[in-house]
Design an enzyme around this catalytic site. Structure first.
Site, mmCIF file in Angstrom:
data_model
loop_
_atom_site.group_PDB
_atom_site.id
_atom_site.type_symbol
_atom_site.label_atom_id
_atom_site.label_comp_id
_atom_site.label_asym_id
_atom_site.label_seq_id
_atom_site.Cartn_x
_atom_site.Cartn_y
_atom_site.Cartn_z
ATOM 1 N N PRO A 1 0.498 0.137 -1.075
ATOM 2 C CA PRO A 1 -0.625 0.073 -0.142
ATOM 3 C C PRO A 1 -1.056 1.446 0.360
ATOM 4 O O PRO A 1 -0.397 2.057 1.182
ATOM 5 C CB PRO A 1 -0.078 -0.783 1.011
ATOM 6 N N GLU A 2 -2.143 1.910 -0.168
ATOM 7 C CA GLU A 2 -2.816 3.085 0.366
ATOM 8 C C GLU A 2 -4.040 2.550 1.113
ATOM 9 O O GLU A 2 -4.175 1.343 1.286
ATOM 10 C CB GLU A 2 -3.202 4.045 -0.771
#
Length: 287
Positions: free
Chosen positions: A2-3
């Site tokens: 998760p960016e």
DNA sequence: CTCCTGTCCTGCCGGC
DNA sequence: TGCCGGCAGGACAGGA
């Protein structure tokens, strides 16, 4: 992983379901995350209502009506699943947190690698709480001009790839989008940040914004773990130019395929950097 | 101060 | 087939 685009995707999927809901109970499993409150924390948020869900960097922030905010980080393998009251759901391995709403709906946080975090903070001045106190610009902040960005890079005695990963400069960029943005801007990841020309900083900032926007439009990148809230996978991973494509042809040029085998991978700061040494070193590329 | 390295954790994949 | 080592990654602590 998760960016920013993955967190933004999760937020957009989640917000319509949870904003306005009253929390009947909040439960915390026995296995700790990198940061998690004590198991009896739930009593602190009972009867409160979710008034807003937002994002800062790679963190998802839930503001409650009792002047508390819950800061979530999805680590590298975290996902939320929302379950309507009229649907059944079996507990799954690696479920760690659960919002139980008065409506009967539930929101479960699942995280196999337990790199995630839940940090409760007072809502007042939440932007100044850790971990936000030292966090840099949001990538789409209009105050982040090319000049400002260039100025930030000038102060860093590290490779530009590592500077992009530094959340204290610009937040939300992780390994994937750092590689992709540098490719798009045709800048070598090995270049010292402080040697960047004004025009390069400008091109890189544009590339960062473009790549992040494209990824958000695609629902993020699903490598192993990222899922949208509805369970669907993101599909930006099919659009990678360089990430995880070592040895494959460079989508930007053909001038090096025979010599170097296309996309190359090196280690920077303990993580993999994927790039085309020809395309991203413009003087060597005939295009 | 700035920069760098190791650690946390599990699942997956390649090698034997 | 099954086991085992290595790797992936974001944040942060602690060392240089």
């Amino acid at each position: 992983m998760p960016e920013l685009p993955e967190v933004e995707t999760v937020l957009r999927g989640l917000a319509p379901h949870i904003v306005g809901q009253e929390i009947r109970d909040f439960t915390i499993g026995p296995l700790s995350l990198r940061k998690s409150p004590p198991a009896n924390f739930g009593k602190n948020v009972r009867k409160s209502r979710i008034i807003e869900a937002t994002r800062r960097g790679k963190y998802l922030v839930v503001h409650l009506s009792n002047d508390k905010s819950l800061i979530h980080h999805l680590g590298m393998s975290g996902s939320f699943r929302f379950i309507s009251a009229d649907f059944s759901d079996e507990p799954r391995k690696h479920d760690h947190l659960a919002y139980h709403f008065s409506s009967g709906d539930r929101l479960i946080y699942n995280d196999p690698r337990r790199f995630g975090m839940l940090i409760p903070v007072p809502t007042q001045n939440w932007q100044d709480a850790e971990p936000f106190r030292t966090m840099g610009y949001e990538p789409f902040d209009e105050a982040l001009t090319p000049q400002t960005f260039h100025g930030l890079l000038k102060t860093k005695n590290i490779a530009i790839k590592l500077a992009l990963l530094d959340q204290a400069l610009v937040c939300g960029i992780g390994n994937i989008y750092a590689c992709e943005a540098l490719f798009m801007a045709r800048i070598s990841p090995l270049m010292p940040a402080k040697e960047m020309a004004r025009t390069q900083a400008e091109a890189l900032l544009s590339a960062v914004r473009s790549v992040l926007n494209d990824a958000i439009d695609s629902g993020g990148s699903s490598l192993r773990d990222h899922k949208q809230v509805n369970g669907e996978l993101g599909y930006f991973q099919h659009k990678f130019a360089v990430y995880d494509r070592a040895g494959q042809p460079c989508p930007g040029c053909t001038c090096d395929r025979d010599e170097t085998g296309g996309i190359r991978v090196v280690r920077q700061g303990g993580r993999s950097t994927f790039f085309c040494p020809v395309f991203q070193n413009v003087s060597q590329c005939s295009r």
